[in-house]
Design a protein around this motif. Sequence first.
Motif, short mmCIF file in Angstrom:
data_model
loop_
_atom_site.label_atom_id
_atom_site.label_comp_id
_atom_site.label_asym_id
_atom_site.label_seq_id
_atom_site.Cartn_x
_atom_site.Cartn_y
_atom_site.Cartn_z
N GLN A 203 56.11 30.93 35.80
CA GLN A 203 54.97 31.10 34.92
C GLN A 203 54.40 32.51 35.03
O GLN A 203 53.89 33.06 34.06
CB GLN A 203 53.89 30.08 35.26
N LEU A 204 54.53 33.11 36.22
CA LEU A 204 53.99 34.44 36.42
C LEU A 204 54.94 35.53 35.98
O LEU A 204 54.51 36.66 35.77
CB LEU A 204 53.65 34.63 37.90
N ALA A 205 56.23 35.26 35.84
CA ALA A 205 57.20 36.28 35.48
C ALA A 205 56.99 36.71 34.04
O ALA A 205 56.86 35.87 33.15
CB ALA A 205 58.61 35.75 35.67
N PRO A 206 56.94 38.03 33.77
CA PRO A 206 56.79 38.49 32.39
C PRO A 206 57.93 37.99 31.51
O PRO A 206 59.06 37.85 31.97
CB PRO A 206 56.82 40.01 32.53
N ALA A 207 57.64 37.71 30.27
CA ALA A 207 58.67 37.26 29.34
C ALA A 207 59.69 38.38 29.12
O ALA A 207 59.34 39.56 29.15
CB ALA A 207 58.03 36.84 28.02
N ARG B 281 38.72 37.61 48.71
CA ARG B 281 39.88 38.05 47.94
C ARG B 281 41.09 37.13 48.05
O ARG B 281 41.94 37.12 47.16
CB ARG B 281 40.27 39.48 48.37
N LYS B 282 41.21 36.34 49.12
CA LYS B 282 42.39 35.50 49.31
C LYS B 282 42.15 34.05 48.89
O LYS B 282 43.06 33.22 49.02
CB LYS B 282 42.84 35.55 50.77
N ARG B 283 40.96 33.77 48.42
CA ARG B 283 40.67 32.39 48.01
C ARG B 283 41.33 32.08 46.66
O ARG B 283 41.29 32.90 45.75
CB ARG B 283 39.15 32.20 47.89
N PRO B 284 41.90 30.90 46.51
CA PRO B 284 42.49 30.51 45.21
C PRO B 284 41.41 30.13 44.21
O PRO B 284 40.22 30.04 44.56
CB PRO B 284 43.35 29.30 45.57
N GLN C 68 48.23 30.10 38.70
CA GLN C 68 47.68 30.16 40.05
C GLN C 68 47.25 31.58 40.39
O GLN C 68 46.20 31.81 40.98
CB GLN C 68 48.71 29.67 41.07
N ARG C 69 48.06 32.54 40.01
CA ARG C 69 47.73 33.95 40.16
C ARG C 69 48.38 34.74 39.03
O ARG C 69 49.41 34.33 38.51
CB ARG C 69 48.20 34.51 41.52
N ALA C 70 47.79 35.87 38.70
CA ALA C 70 48.39 36.74 37.69
C ALA C 70 49.64 37.39 38.26
O ALA C 70 49.79 37.54 39.48
CB ALA C 70 47.38 37.80 37.26
N ARG D 40 35.67 38.68 30.58
CA ARG D 40 36.92 38.13 31.12
C ARG D 40 37.17 38.44 32.59
O ARG D 40 38.16 37.98 33.15
CB ARG D 40 38.11 38.63 30.27
N GLY D 41 36.27 39.20 33.21
CA GLY D 41 36.47 39.50 34.62
C GLY D 41 36.51 38.26 35.49
O GLY D 41 37.20 38.23 36.52
N TRP D 42 35.84 37.20 35.07
CA TRP D 42 35.71 35.97 35.87
C TRP D 42 36.70 34.89 35.45
O TRP D 42 36.72 33.81 36.05
CB TRP D 42 34.29 35.42 35.69
N LEU D 43 37.55 35.17 34.45
CA LEU D 43 38.42 34.13 33.91
C LEU D 43 39.52 33.67 34.86
O LEU D 43 40.17 32.65 34.61
CB LEU D 43 39.05 34.60 32.59
N SER D 44 39.74 34.41 35.93
CA SER D 44 40.74 33.96 36.91
C SER D 44 40.27 32.72 37.65
O SER D 44 41.08 31.99 38.23
CB SER D 44 41.05 35.07 37.92
#
Length: 246
Positions: free
Chosen positions: A8-12, A158-161, A33-35, A105-109
Amino acid sequence: MSADETSQLAPAPTLWAEWGRYRSFVRRPTLPQRAAPLSGASLIAAWRLAALDLTVAGGLILLAMAATFGGFDPPSHALDGLSWTPEIVLAIVVIAPLTEELFFRGWLSGRPDAVSPVILLGMAAVALVFAGKDNALAAAGVAGVAVLAALALAFVLRKRPAWGWFTRAFPLFFWLSTTAFALVHLLNYEEGSLAMLLPLVLPQFIAGSIFGYARVTYGLWASMLLHVLHNGALVGGIALALRHAG
């Protein structure tokens, strides 16, 4: 991390695949889960999304031009008659996109290191408003402390999911962010009914969905880059039109 999450994270791999992934995303927004990490592939993906954004924007501009030729008289816009000084161009092309991406969008993660500092800075902004112009020194102190505290908080967390509740409610947050981004651009118009103005912010609504997809898929840097390119193309188009008219 599972194989599905990794893929899911791999670029198309291609332009059409990236555009197709965006289309699938807006049909059912899902928070990764992560960008994807910053890499050559993610940079290429960002440029592909920029091409999508500019293609859609170009099509909408052509529709607007056709409507104008058909007799539609657009309402006055904040950019009409603007003095295009270097400071104004810098504000529109760089400062506004960076600020808006942080806010919308800074908080959209959904991760604590992204959401908590935004909340803290928002509270500081409210405090600054109530401080007023007569307390400039105190306001500057509050702003400085808030920025330092936000940076410290982001580092600690920074390491929290992403929060589970945020992930589950992500479609709601995504569309709220996209809609708010579009609606705030209604302020650019000085007149006109809501029914007439809403279609005019459709470009910002579509662009906001592309920026939001880029933010959660590739990172905040990607949505900022797309937004800068979007506004830069707008200003460039206006400059060409003014030169041609002159």
